[in-house]
Design a protein around this motif. Sequence first.
Motif, short mmCIF file in Angstrom:
data_model
loop_
_atom_site.label_atom_id
_atom_site.label_comp_id
_atom_site.label_asym_id
_atom_site.label_seq_id
_atom_site.Cartn_x
_atom_site.Cartn_y
_atom_site.Cartn_z
N LEU A 214 9.09 14.92 24.66
CA LEU A 214 10.11 14.11 25.32
C LEU A 214 10.99 14.95 26.25
N ASP A 215 11.18 16.22 25.87
CA ASP A 215 12.02 17.10 26.71
C ASP A 215 11.43 17.29 28.10
N ILE A 216 10.12 17.18 28.19
CA ILE A 216 9.44 17.34 29.50
C ILE A 216 9.97 16.30 30.49
N CYS A 217 10.38 15.13 29.93
CA CYS A 217 10.87 14.05 30.81
C CYS A 217 12.07 14.49 31.63
N LYS A 218 12.79 15.50 31.15
CA LYS A 218 13.93 15.97 31.95
C LYS A 218 13.43 16.71 33.19
N LYS A 219 12.29 17.37 33.03
CA LYS A 219 11.69 18.08 34.18
C LYS A 219 10.95 17.09 35.06
N VAL A 220 10.15 16.24 34.39
CA VAL A 220 9.30 15.28 35.11
C VAL A 220 9.61 13.89 34.59
N PRO A 221 10.55 13.18 35.21
CA PRO A 221 10.94 11.87 34.65
C PRO A 221 9.89 10.79 34.82
N LYS A 257 16.96 8.43 30.25
CA LYS A 257 17.04 7.36 31.26
C LYS A 257 18.07 7.70 32.34
N THR A 258 19.24 8.25 31.87
CA THR A 258 20.29 8.63 32.82
C THR A 258 19.78 9.73 33.74
N HIS A 259 19.02 10.65 33.13
CA HIS A 259 18.50 11.78 33.89
C HIS A 259 17.57 11.30 35.01
N ARG A 260 16.85 10.20 34.70
CA ARG A 260 15.90 9.66 35.69
C ARG A 260 16.64 9.22 36.96
N ASP A 261 17.78 8.54 36.75
CA ASP A 261 18.58 8.08 37.90
C ASP A 261 19.13 9.25 38.70
N SER A 262 19.67 10.23 37.94
CA SER A 262 20.26 11.39 38.64
C SER A 262 19.17 12.20 39.36
N PHE A 263 17.97 12.22 38.74
CA PHE A 263 16.84 12.95 39.37
C PHE A 263 16.54 12.35 40.75
N ALA A 268 16.73 12.57 46.60
CA ALA A 268 17.08 11.98 47.90
C ALA A 268 17.93 12.95 48.71
N GLN A 269 18.86 13.63 48.01
CA GLN A 269 19.74 14.57 48.72
C GLN A 269 19.00 15.82 49.20
N SER A 270 18.06 16.27 48.35
CA SER A 270 17.39 17.53 48.71
C SER A 270 16.16 17.32 49.59
N THR A 329 6.08 10.54 43.90
CA THR A 329 7.10 10.33 42.87
C THR A 329 8.33 9.65 43.47
N THR A 330 8.80 10.17 44.61
CA THR A 330 10.04 9.61 45.20
C THR A 330 9.83 8.16 45.62
N MET A 331 8.77 7.92 46.37
CA MET A 331 8.54 6.56 46.88
C MET A 331 8.35 5.56 45.74
N ASN A 332 7.51 5.95 44.79
CA ASN A 332 7.21 5.02 43.70
C ASN A 332 8.40 4.81 42.77
N LEU A 333 9.22 5.86 42.60
CA LEU A 333 10.43 5.71 41.77
C LEU A 333 11.38 4.72 42.42
N TYR A 334 11.57 4.88 43.73
CA TYR A 334 12.44 3.93 44.46
C TYR A 334 11.94 2.51 44.27
N MET A 335 10.61 2.38 44.34
CA MET A 335 10.01 1.05 44.28
C MET A 335 10.15 0.46 42.87
#
Length: 1046
Positions: A214-221, A257-263, A268-270, A329-335
């Motif tokens: 589960l900790d991997i989710c912080k690296k790869v949400p 879940k919170t980490h996913r949003d912040s990720f 987006a910023q980087s 990852t970025t496009m599909n997460l937004y979607m």
Amino acid sequence: MVEGDCQIQMGRFISFLQELSCFVTRCYEVVMNVVHQLAALYISNKIAPKIIETTGVHFQTMYEHLGELLTVLLTLDEIIDNHITLKDHWTMYKRLLKSVHHNPSKFGIQEEKLKPFEKFLLKLEGQLLDGLIFQACIEQQFDSLNGGVSVSKNSTFAEEFAHSIRSIFANVEAKLGEPSEIDQRDKYVGICGLFVLHFQIFRTVDKKFYKSLLDICKKVPAITLTANIIWFPDNFLIQKIPAAAKLLDRKSLQAIKTHRDSFLQQKAQSLTKDVQSYYVFVSSWMMKMESILSKEQRMDKFAEDLTNRCNIFIQGFLYAYSISTIIKTTMNLYMSMQKPMTKTSVKALCRLVELLKAIEHMFYRRSMVVADSVAHITQHLQHQALNSISVAKKRVISDKKYSEQRLDVLSALVLAENTLNGPSTKQRRLIVSLALSVGTQMKTFKDEELFPLQVVMKKLDLISELRERVQIQCDCCFLYWHRAVFPIYLDDVYENAVDAARLHYMFSALRDCVPAMMHARHLESHEILLDCYDKEIMEILNEHLLDKLCKEIEKDLRLSVHTHLKLDDRNPFKVGMKDLALFFSLNPIRFFNRFIDIRAYVTHYLDKTFYNLTTVALHDWATYSEMRNLATQRYGLVMTEAHLPSQTLEQGLDVLEIMRNIHIFVSRYLYNLNNQIFIERTSNNKHLNTINIRHIANSIRTHGTGIMNTTVNFTYQFLKKKFYIFSQFMYDEHIKSRLIKDIRFFREIKDQNDHKYPFDRAEKFNRGIRKLGITPEGQSYLDQFRQLISQIGNAMGYVRMIRSGGLHCSSNAIRFVPDLEDIVNFEELVKEEGLSEETLKAARHLDSVLSDHTRNSAEGTEYFKMLVDVFAPEFRRPKNIHLRNFYIIVPPLTLNFVEHSISCKEKLNKKNKIGAAFTDDGFAMGVAYILKLLDQYQEFDSLHWFQSVREKYLKEIRAVAKQQNIQSASQDEKLLQTMNLTQKRLDVYLQEFELLYFSLSSARIFFRADKTAAEENQEKKEKEEETKTSNGDLSDCTVSTDPVVK
């Protein structure tokens, strides 16, 4: 979508679902088989015979591949779960089946076939559409019921299974999210699948390991499984192993879940920064690639060169993997999270897509050299691996104690050696991997030897499948689900025209969607889907780039050509500057089975526009030629010459137009008698239109001479209406009584007044009419009557111009005939020569044309005479006796006309020129025509009106001159100025009356003013008698000569 289409599409799709069902069933069997085989290898029963000694042997590859298979099943579940349309259509299809059930004969289906089909559909739904593909696989009965392999009770196998999962995880965890990551994400999905399978079989959970997963989710949400399908490992693990999830505190689950949003926010910023850094990385990699592949390979440094090439190739693949991961990852997460993307993010992601395609293009462009190098690199790597294995083999052989286990190790090493001695195929690499699983036990390899061997084998895997792997990573078929970014991308390309060449990469990415569409099964043909896609992309391209470009180029050319008008500020320092010429240096872009040539598209647009606009306004040909030349100079566009005439028939208003709107024409145009020209009364433009004989002649040439008679006919209809108004005015009691009074008055005083009509009387009439009433525009009834006569005169002027135009046209056409007196008869000449019937027909036609032209050019039709003859009898009838008073209204009319004319001419010198005019001979023409119709020339002449006017003004002028002489002695300047002005005014009035007199005299000539109606009739009779006499003479002649002929 049309009603019923969903059901039809679903019907076509059933066969595919059946194939998928077969595939899934096969996967279940394979998973079962593999688990049984592994369980048989690791037996916890000490007494039972072993297949091979497996202590210390770990078939990690086997578990990795099992994980891959579980990933496939898991992906299928996710795809179906995300496909709402499929589920909706499935529901509709089932409903349709119920209707079929009620009335099978209507659908042409046998009832006994329906039941099995419905059962089959239920099976498909349960197996595939309920999202239980993966679940059904892991919930299989792995323990053999008939005393076969025991799985769930096999503790050795359970340990080995758990150990393998942990080993794979240790490798994956280290590399996840690192720049050197290759396929660790996919393996992580497999690990999660294996972990759930392990839990399902053995019902034990390693909580520590569960937490690590589960900790991997912080690296790869989130992980993209395929195209637009994104997978959240935390949801999966919590859902599939709820028992373990309960042991975790809520906070840590919420934190994921919170980490996913912040990720997503951080990403987006980087993004912009990522794009810049990858731009540098990829550019430098491409430079290295070019330089290393262009260099000659030196034999003394061959191994070193191959190592460098191998590293460069792998580096390129790693960049592709990282970029692809970021985009997906970025496009599909937004979607999936349904969050809006900013324009900056969209542009950055599109830049990354371009970089991805640039890497692929680099490999493709140098594919010949790359393919050649790959063969050498694999040999070199195999050589390194063989060296490592031979060292280990020697170590095993040197120990003379051959136990069974040692022999196994030796056999495995020999097998690995033999397999490596050959092409690096997938099967061979798999066998080497399995052999080394056995061969690395009993410390045959030292630690410092084993790691380099593993690296070499990993490189060998990568290099052997380089082309396929690069293709998979650079495949942008996911863009099909993100087509919304394309318009924004095109707007950006248009705004920043500097690097327009990147369009090639984007279209290459859009082309990647095509192969997947080729497998579409729900439509009649995949071509339908492809056509829709093609059409959509082309519409977006046209709207957001090509059409904008065309309009901008056209605008630029127009403004450049019309710089003298100073239309708007074009200072590049203020309004900025875009170099659109860069778009035209682009090579044509390939898309589907066509090439999109921006240069050709814009050229065609400009050619078409310039041609069409030139045809509409031929006088603009020079402007458009200039714009064409400018397009060539500035943008390098090769324009097509329009080949339209650079000068044109000066046609002015068309005869047809005037004819149809003659009532408007005569009121809006003013006639000039001497120059035979019509001038527009007022215009909204800065210039006035004119119509002269040349215009009319050109118009007749266009429409043919037949139009002349029609025009005169229209004029006749118009005159009829106007004369009706004329008659009404003359019949009015107020007017009639005044006119009769004036006639009586003149008769009484003519002897005393030298037979001249008094000026005062005319002035008095004018004033009296004004008292009757005035229109809102300030016009009296006499003003309106004058306008009516002017319009009648204008119509006659137009008829005169039509005749002149006809003569002009005929004489222009006939000028090619050498001698008008002696025109040969072509029909006779053709008959003499005995030529064909067609030639004879043509000659006859030519003869008739020539005779028409000769006749027209010689005489022309007496239209005036016709228009006099048609109206005169009616005018002169006793019932129209009231019209006989007309001649007496002419003096006040002329007075009214002169005042109007002077005021119009004075307006010419004023700033506001509304109502200004310098000619209006329609009035003189109208008066002359009406006097002729009423046969009143003699009556009008008996008034000696113009003499009366001349005498009156000369008398006044002399009086003023006398006053001036007297006053000049007293030197009263103000009085002198007033007198000068009075004299000027009197001169102007006298001159204006003189001009009117001349115009009227000229107009009277057209209507043979020298003869009265009685004289004309007399002349007519004499002519007829002459004709009869001459005919009689001829007949006498014929009789007398008859006998002689006999």
